[in-house]
Design a protein around this motif. Structure first.
Motif: not given
Length: 121
Positions: A33-35, A59-67
């Motif tokens: 959903i996030v992506t 934000l967790a979503a931004g960190d997750a996408i980058r990580y």
């Protein structure tokens, strides 16, 4: 998986954005959903010749996408699945203070990042 940037734009293809497991090793319905939301939003921004949105690492979503993008570039990182609900990414969220379930705190963080109502524009 597609090689992509943090706006979820596929590298080497002018107008293609990816989401879900095509965007990397982020697995699960929340992650899709996030992506998916971000990829669709950025596809429209691209069609309008506007700058894409990259979610901040605060934000967790931004960190997750980058990580996950960074982990996809390593042999060790490819051995894992990343999810908000478990695995090594949940531990990373907790360690970075990104794991929050209080809606008011989430709203505060989104507002602090300057993203309140961003998808309503």
């Amino acid at each position: 998986m597609a090689s992509r940037d943090d706006a979820l734009k596929v590298e080497g293809i002018e107008n293609l954005f990816c989401a879900g497991e095509k965007a990397g090793l982020l697995v699960g319905h929340t992650e899709a959903i996030v992506t998916g939301t971000l990829a669709g939003y950025n596809a429209v921004k691209h069609a309008r010749k506007e700058k894409p949105l990259v979610l901040p690492e605060t934000l967790a979503a931004g960190d997750a996408i980058r990580y996950v993008r960074i982990q996809m570039e390593t042999e060790e990182g490819l051995a894992y699945k990343y999810t908000f609900s478990g695995s090594i990414y949940l531990e990373r969220m907790k360690a970075k203070g990104l794991y929050v379930t209080d809606p008011k705190e989430i709203e505060r963080r989104v507002d602090q990042a300057g993203l309140s109502g961003v998808f309503a524009k």
